[in-house]
Design a protein around this motif. Structure first.
Motif, PDB file in Angstrom:
ATOM      1  N   PHE A   3       0.837  -1.197   0.000  1.00 18.02           N
ATOM      2  CA  PHE A   3       0.000   0.000   0.000  1.00 18.02           C
ATOM      3  C   PHE A   3       0.877   1.255   0.000  1.00 18.02           C
ATOM      4  CE2 PHE A   3      -2.671  -3.326   1.646  1.00 18.02           C
ATOM      5  CZ  PHE A   3      -3.912  -3.054   1.095  1.00 18.02           C
ATOM      6  N   ASN A   4       0.344   2.333  -0.557  1.00 16.54           N
ATOM      7  CA  ASN A   4       1.049   3.612  -0.591  1.00 16.54           C
ATOM      8  C   ASN A   4       0.602   4.448   0.608  1.00 16.54           C
ATOM      9  OD1 ASN A   4       2.193   6.072  -1.089  1.00 16.54           O
ATOM     10  ND2 ASN A   4       1.544   6.212  -3.219  1.00 16.54           N
ATOM     11  N   TYR A   5       1.406   4.429   1.664  1.00 16.21           N
ATOM     12  CA  TYR A   5       0.998   5.078   2.914  1.00 16.21           C
ATOM     13  C   TYR A   5       1.066   6.603   2.838  1.00 16.21           C
ATOM     14  CZ  TYR A   5       0.854   0.382   4.548  1.00 16.21           C
ATOM     15  OH  TYR A   5       0.516  -0.946   4.671  1.00 16.21           O
ATOM     16  N   SER A   6       1.764   7.115   1.822  1.00 18.95           N
ATOM     17  CA  SER A   6       1.813   8.572   1.677  1.00 18.95           C
ATOM     18  C   SER A   6       0.473   9.134   1.216  1.00 18.95           C
ATOM     19  CB  SER A   6       2.915   8.981   0.693  1.00 18.95           C
ATOM     20  OG  SER A   6       2.617   8.533  -0.614  1.00 18.95           O
ATOM     21  N   LEU A   7      -0.453   8.250   0.796  1.00 11.18           N
ATOM     22  CA  LEU A   7      -1.794   8.687   0.387  1.00 11.18           C
ATOM     23  C   LEU A   7      -2.750   8.821   1.571  1.00 11.18           C
ATOM     24  CD1 LEU A   7      -2.355   6.492  -2.819  1.00 11.18           C
ATOM     25  CD2 LEU A   7      -1.680   8.899  -2.709  1.00 11.18           C
ATOM     26  N   ALA A   8      -2.289   8.493   2.774  1.00  6.18           N
ATOM     27  CA  ALA A   8      -3.168   8.560   3.953  1.00  6.18           C
ATOM     28  C   ALA A   8      -3.695   9.979   4.153  1.00  6.18           C
ATOM     29  CB  ALA A   8      -2.413   8.106   5.195  1.00  6.18           C
ATOM     30  N   ARG A   9      -4.985  10.080   4.415  1.00  2.73           N
ATOM     31  CA  ARG A   9      -5.644  11.377   4.603  1.00  2.73           C
ATOM     32  C   ARG A   9      -6.534  11.325   5.835  1.00  2.73           C
ATOM     33  NH1 ARG A   9      -2.255  12.266   1.747  1.00  2.73           N
ATOM     34  NH2 ARG A   9      -2.200  13.063  -0.394  1.00  2.73           N
ATOM     35  N   PHE A  10      -6.630  12.449   6.538  1.00  2.00           N
ATOM     36  CA  PHE A  10      -7.498  12.528   7.715  1.00  2.00           C
ATOM     37  C   PHE A  10      -8.946  12.296   7.297  1.00  2.00           C
ATOM     38  CE2 PHE A  10     -10.331  15.041  10.430  1.00  2.00           C
ATOM     39  CZ  PHE A  10     -10.068  14.450  11.654  1.00  2.00           C
ATOM     40  N   LEU A  11      -9.636  11.409   8.023  1.00  2.00           N
ATOM     41  CA  LEU A  11     -11.030  11.094   7.725  1.00  2.00           C
ATOM     42  C   LEU A  11     -11.964  11.705   8.769  1.00  2.00           C
ATOM     43  CD1 LEU A  11     -12.805   9.482   5.702  1.00  2.00           C
ATOM     44  CD2 LEU A  11     -12.577   7.512   7.230  1.00  2.00           C
ATOM     45  N   THR A  12     -11.702  11.394  10.043  1.00  2.00           N
ATOM     46  CA  THR A  12     -12.565  11.934  11.101  1.00  2.00           C
ATOM     47  C   THR A  12     -11.921  11.740  12.470  1.00  2.00           C
ATOM     48  OG1 THR A  12     -14.835  11.923  11.962  1.00  2.00           O
ATOM     49  CG2 THR A  12     -13.864   9.788  11.491  1.00  2.00           C
ATOM     50  N   ILE A  45       5.880   6.734   8.995  1.00  2.00           N
ATOM     51  CA  ILE A  45       5.363   5.602   8.220  1.00  2.00           C
ATOM     52  C   ILE A  45       4.551   6.078   7.011  1.00  2.00           C
ATOM     53  CG2 ILE A  45       3.609   3.748   8.342  1.00  2.00           C
ATOM     54  CD1 ILE A  45       4.803   3.142  11.175  1.00  2.00           C
ATOM     55  N   THR A  46       3.850   7.205   7.164  1.00  2.00           N
ATOM     56  CA  THR A  46       3.037   7.734   6.055  1.00  2.00           C
ATOM     57  C   THR A  46       3.790   8.798   5.244  1.00  2.00           C
ATOM     58  OG1 THR A  46       2.041   9.418   7.498  1.00  2.00           O
ATOM     59  CG2 THR A  46       0.860   7.315   7.266  1.00  2.00           C
ATOM     60  N   GLN A  47       5.054   9.014   5.570  1.00  2.00           N
ATOM     61  CA  GLN A  47       5.903   9.989   4.856  1.00  2.00           C
ATOM     62  C   GLN A  47       5.244  11.371   4.820  1.00  2.00           C
ATOM     63  OE1 GLN A  47       5.995   7.539   1.315  1.00  2.00           O
ATOM     64  NE2 GLN A  47       8.094   6.945   1.723  1.00  2.00           N
ATOM     65  N   GLN A  48       4.649  11.752   5.938  1.00  2.00           N
ATOM     66  CA  GLN A  48       4.008  13.061   6.046  1.00  2.00           C
ATOM     67  C   GLN A  48       4.491  13.754   7.310  1.00  2.00           C
ATOM     68  OE1 GLN A  48      -0.208  13.219   5.042  1.00  2.00           O
ATOM     69  NE2 GLN A  48      -0.095  11.129   4.268  1.00  2.00           N
ATOM     70  N   LYS A  49       4.494  15.090   7.275  1.00  2.00           N
ATOM     71  CA  LYS A  49       5.038  15.835   8.414  1.00  2.00           C
ATOM     72  C   LYS A  49       4.035  16.012   9.534  1.00  2.00           C
ATOM     73  CE  LYS A  49       8.680  18.392   6.064  1.00  2.00           C
ATOM     74  NZ  LYS A  49       9.155  19.707   5.596  1.00  2.00           N
ATOM     75  N   ALA A  50       2.763  16.069   9.194  1.00  2.00           N
ATOM     76  CA  ALA A  50       1.788  16.443  10.233  1.00  2.00           C
ATOM     77  C   ALA A  50       0.457  15.723  10.098  1.00  2.00           C
ATOM     78  CB  ALA A  50       1.572  17.951  10.211  1.00  2.00           C
ATOM     79  N   LEU A  51       0.475  14.486   9.596  1.00  2.00           N
ATOM     80  CA  LEU A  51      -0.784  13.730   9.528  1.00  2.00           C
ATOM     81  C   LEU A  51      -1.298  13.510  10.944  1.00  2.00           C
ATOM     82  CD1 LEU A  51      -2.773  12.221   7.589  1.00  2.00           C
ATOM     83  CD2 LEU A  51      -1.528  10.136   8.189  1.00  2.00           C
ATOM     84  N   ALA A  52      -0.426  12.966  11.794  1.00  2.00           N
ATOM     85  CA  ALA A  52      -0.739  12.862  13.224  1.00  2.00           C
ATOM     86  C   ALA A  52      -0.035  14.026  13.905  1.00  2.00           C
ATOM     87  CB  ALA A  52      -0.240  11.531  13.779  1.00  2.00           C
ATOM     88  N   ARG A  53      -0.730  14.727  14.741  1.00  2.00           N
ATOM     89  CA  ARG A  53      -0.156  15.920  15.362  1.00  2.00           C
ATOM     90  C   ARG A  53       0.801  15.545  16.480  1.00  2.00           C
ATOM     91  NH1 ARG A  53      -5.556  19.698  15.742  1.00  2.00           N
ATOM     92  NH2 ARG A  53      -5.803  19.998  13.508  1.00  2.00           N
ATOM     93  N   THR A  54       2.020  16.041  16.374  1.00  2.00           N
ATOM     94  CA  THR A  54       2.977  15.873  17.470  1.00  2.00           C
ATOM     95  C   THR A  54       2.865  17.093  18.377  1.00  2.00           C
ATOM     96  OG1 THR A  54       4.715  16.904  16.141  1.00  2.00           O
ATOM     97  CG2 THR A  54       4.584  14.511  16.080  1.00  2.00           C
ATOM     98  N   SER A  55       3.174  16.907  19.623  1.00  2.00           N
ATOM     99  CA  SER A  55       2.996  17.985  20.589  1.00  2.00           C
ATOM    100  C   SER A  55       4.118  17.982  21.601  1.00  2.00           C
ATOM    101  CB  SER A  55       1.653  17.830  21.310  1.00  2.00           C
ATOM    102  OG  SER A  55       1.547  18.738  22.382  1.00  2.00           O
ATOM    103  N   LYS A  56       4.501  19.163  22.049  1.00  2.00           N
ATOM    104  CA  LYS A  56       5.483  19.263  23.132  1.00  2.00           C
ATOM    105  C   LYS A  56       4.874  18.757  24.440  1.00  2.00           C
ATOM    106  CE  LYS A  56       8.807  21.468  20.901  1.00  2.00           C
ATOM    107  NZ  LYS A  56       9.745  20.602  20.219  1.00  2.00           N
ATOM    108  N   ALA A 181      12.031   7.343  14.159  1.00  2.00           N
ATOM    109  CA  ALA A 181      11.437   8.332  13.247  1.00  2.00           C
ATOM    110  C   ALA A 181      12.517   9.277  12.742  1.00  2.00           C
ATOM    111  CB  ALA A 181      10.336   9.106  13.973  1.00  2.00           C
ATOM    112  N   LEU A 182      13.450   9.645  13.619  1.00  2.00           N
ATOM    113  CA  LEU A 182      14.504  10.593  13.253  1.00  2.00           C
ATOM    114  C   LEU A 182      15.386  10.044  12.136  1.00  2.00           C
ATOM    115  CD1 LEU A 182      15.738  13.368  14.122  1.00  2.00           C
ATOM    116  CD2 LEU A 182      17.319  12.056  15.552  1.00  2.00           C
TER     117      LEU A 182
END
Length: 202
Positions: A3-12, A45-56, A181-182
């Motif tokens: 599967f192409n994980y870079s195609l992952a998009r926020f759904l809900t 894993i999805t080759q995206q910078k902010a699909l899942a929000r990282t937080s301090k 991840a780094l």
């Protein structure tokens, strides 16, 4: 099937299991202690910078966040609420954990769980409780030992072996790998595991 994980998009985002998308198709969920690097792992894993929000501030994921793989909403990745660390009232924390357990126990479309642990602090009480829940319903689990770059290679391999030996009783259900991840370490191995689960035909 790959599967192409870079195609992952926020759904809900859903506060409870009842508010999640229709329970059909195939889902793979990510769970982990709030400071284990779960959001960073999903983004890598999805080759995206902010699909899942990282937080301090660990513990900001308080909802069940669902991502579709491109146009295919029958194949989904799910980011579950972080547990065990967040600076929130105990009542709220217990509520999150109840929704987390309910999702893992009752979601029929869930075919695999990625359990994210900091390689320096693996197998916490919460991690073991989650493994028990997965074991109850024969749900396969793949453990990412994240932040592997924080340890020297020999120490990281030792940590991996120690986790494997402690999980021997679950070896039919649980697999383990090092991940960073780094350094983008372990991404291909994680993709192969996800591919196997997501190819499941409902």
């Amino acid at each position: 099937m790959a599967f192409n994980y870079s195609l992952a998009r926020f759904l809900t985002s859903a506060p409870t299991l009842a508010r999640c998308p229709e329970d059909s198709g195939v889902e793979v969920a990510f769970a982990g202690r709030s400071n284990a690097g779960k959001s960073s792992a999903i983004n890598t894993i999805t080759q995206q910078k902010a699909l899942a929000r990282t937080s301090k501030t660990p513990g900001r994921t308080q909802l069940i966040n669902v991502f579709s793989l491109g146009e295919d909403s029958e194949r989904r990745l799910v980011d579950l609420p972080g547990y065990g660390y967040a600076k929130v009232p105990e009542k709220v924390k217990l509520e999150w954990q109840r929704h987390l357990a309910e999702y893992l126990q009752k979601r029929a479309s869930l075919k695999g769980l990625v359990l994210v642990m900091d390689v320096r602090h693996p197998l916490t009480e919460f991690d073991l409780a989650l493994l028990d829940v997965a074991d109850e319903r024969d749900l396969p689990v793949h453990i990412l030992l994240t932040k592997a770059d924080k340890l020297k290679q020999g120490a990281a391999k030792n940590a991996l072996q120690q986790v494997r030996s402690r999980l021997r009783e679950w070896e039919d259900l649980v697999s383990v790998q090092l991940f960073s991840a780094l350094k983008r370490q372990g991404v291909d191995e994680a993709h192969r595991r996800l591919d196997g689960w997501l190819a499941h035909e409902g």
